[in-house]
Scaffold this active site. Structure first.
Site, PDB file in Angstrom:
ATOM      1  N   GLY A  45       0.838  -1.196   0.000  1.00 12.35           N
ATOM      2  CA  GLY A  45       0.000   0.000   0.000  1.00 12.35           C
ATOM      3  C   GLY A  45       0.870   1.242   0.000  1.00 12.35           C
ATOM      4  N   GLN A  50       3.245   9.896   0.769  1.00 11.85           N
ATOM      5  CA  GLN A  50       4.495   9.146   0.968  1.00 11.85           C
ATOM      6  C   GLN A  50       5.485   9.335  -0.186  1.00 11.85           C
ATOM      7  OE1 GLN A  50       2.467   5.251   2.180  1.00 11.85           O
ATOM      8  NE2 GLN A  50       4.367   5.213   3.355  1.00 11.85           N
ATOM      9  N   CYS A  93       6.074   0.130   7.751  1.00  7.76           N
ATOM     10  CA  CYS A  93       5.672   1.306   6.994  1.00  7.76           C
ATOM     11  C   CYS A  93       6.843   1.750   6.132  1.00  7.76           C
ATOM     12  CB  CYS A  93       5.268   2.422   7.960  1.00  7.76           C
ATOM     13  SG  CYS A  93       4.790   3.932   7.115  1.00  7.76           S
ATOM     14  N   HIS A 135      -4.419   1.779   7.536  1.00  6.99           N
ATOM     15  CA  HIS A 135      -3.037   2.270   7.574  1.00  6.99           C
ATOM     16  C   HIS A 135      -2.865   3.467   6.626  1.00  6.99           C
ATOM     17  CE1 HIS A 135       1.477   1.474   7.899  1.00  6.99           C
ATOM     18  NE2 HIS A 135       1.401   2.310   6.874  1.00  6.99           N
ATOM     19  N   GLU A 136      -3.369   3.337   5.412  1.00  7.38           N
ATOM     20  CA  GLU A 136      -3.209   4.423   4.424  1.00  7.38           C
ATOM     21  C   GLU A 136      -4.055   5.645   4.792  1.00  7.38           C
ATOM     22  OE1 GLU A 136      -0.720   3.949   2.807  1.00  7.38           O
ATOM     23  OE2 GLU A 136      -0.630   1.768   2.732  1.00  7.38           O
ATOM     24  N   HIS A 139      -2.163   7.680   7.097  1.00  5.76           N
ATOM     25  CA  HIS A 139      -1.168   8.530   6.407  1.00  5.76           C
ATOM     26  C   HIS A 139      -1.797   9.826   5.903  1.00  5.76           C
ATOM     27  CE1 HIS A 139       2.545   6.384   6.452  1.00  5.76           C
ATOM     28  NE2 HIS A 139       2.059   5.286   5.892  1.00  5.76           N
TER      29      HIS A 139
HETATM   30 CO    CO Z   1       2.898   3.417   5.933  1.00  5.00          CO
END
Ligand code: CO
Length: 183
Positions: A45, A50, A93, A135-136, A139
């Site tokens: 992912g 990021q 991550c 998780h995303e 972010h």
């Molecule tokens: Co991450």
């Protein structure tokens, strides 16, 4: 198409709430870069911030896991609700190389999002996909897995975090055991 460096903990773009996507015409080229960068880093992912892009946009590809599925693109997403018992699962991550943490998250998530054709969807997800989505989404809201664990766990990685902050644009590989995934 090009592989972009994944930005690390310490870069301010990973601590902000990402902007909504309004111009969909730029997305195909951004998405190409995101998929290239994610595969290069062996992640399942990746959120746009990021790779330094301030947009509410993330991708997931769990094709190579036990829960094989098509690659996913999620645009302008928001979590409507989370459901089910919380489960503990090891996460790495791409923006926190060298860190693997047992993170507790609800089993299921209901997500509202747009697809590349601008269509709105609201769907329920479970399993690894639900885990990766949460998780995303973290972010895109400036949250790291390190914020999802207790003080003792966090203190264990204090020195790693300080080093990452110093070199927040350098590229690294994550170190995870065989069971974990990096996102
Ligand atoms: Co991450």
């Amino acid at each position: 198409m090009s592989i972009r460096d994944v930005v690390n903990y310490g870069n301010p773009i990973l601590r902000k709430i990402c902007s909504q996507v309004s111009d969909f015409t730029a997305l195909p080229s951004i998405l190409n870069d995101m998929f290239d960068s994610m595969y290069e880093s062996e992640g399942i992912g990746l959120a746009a911030n990021q790779i330094g892009i301030d947009l509410n946009l993330f991708i997931i590809d769990i094709t190579h896991t036990d829960e094989a599925d098509d690659p996913h693109v999620f645009i302008n997403s928001s979590i409507i609700s989370t459901n089910g018992d919380k489960e503990i699962f090891q996460e790495g991550c791409l923006s926190l190389p060298g860190i693997a943490l047992d993170v507790r998250r609800p089993k299921m998530v209901t997500l509202k999002y747009q697809t590349i054709d601008k269509e709105w969807h609201e769907d329920d997800f479970d399993g690894l996909l639900a885990r990766a989505i949460q998780h995303e989404m973290d972010h895109l809201n400036g949250v790291f897995i390190i914020d999802r664990v207790g003080e003792i766990e966090r203190l264990k990685y204090q020195n790693v975090l300080k080093e990452l902050e110093k070199h927040s644009l350098s590229k690294n590989k994550s170190s995870l055991d065989a069971k974990g995934f990096v996102l």
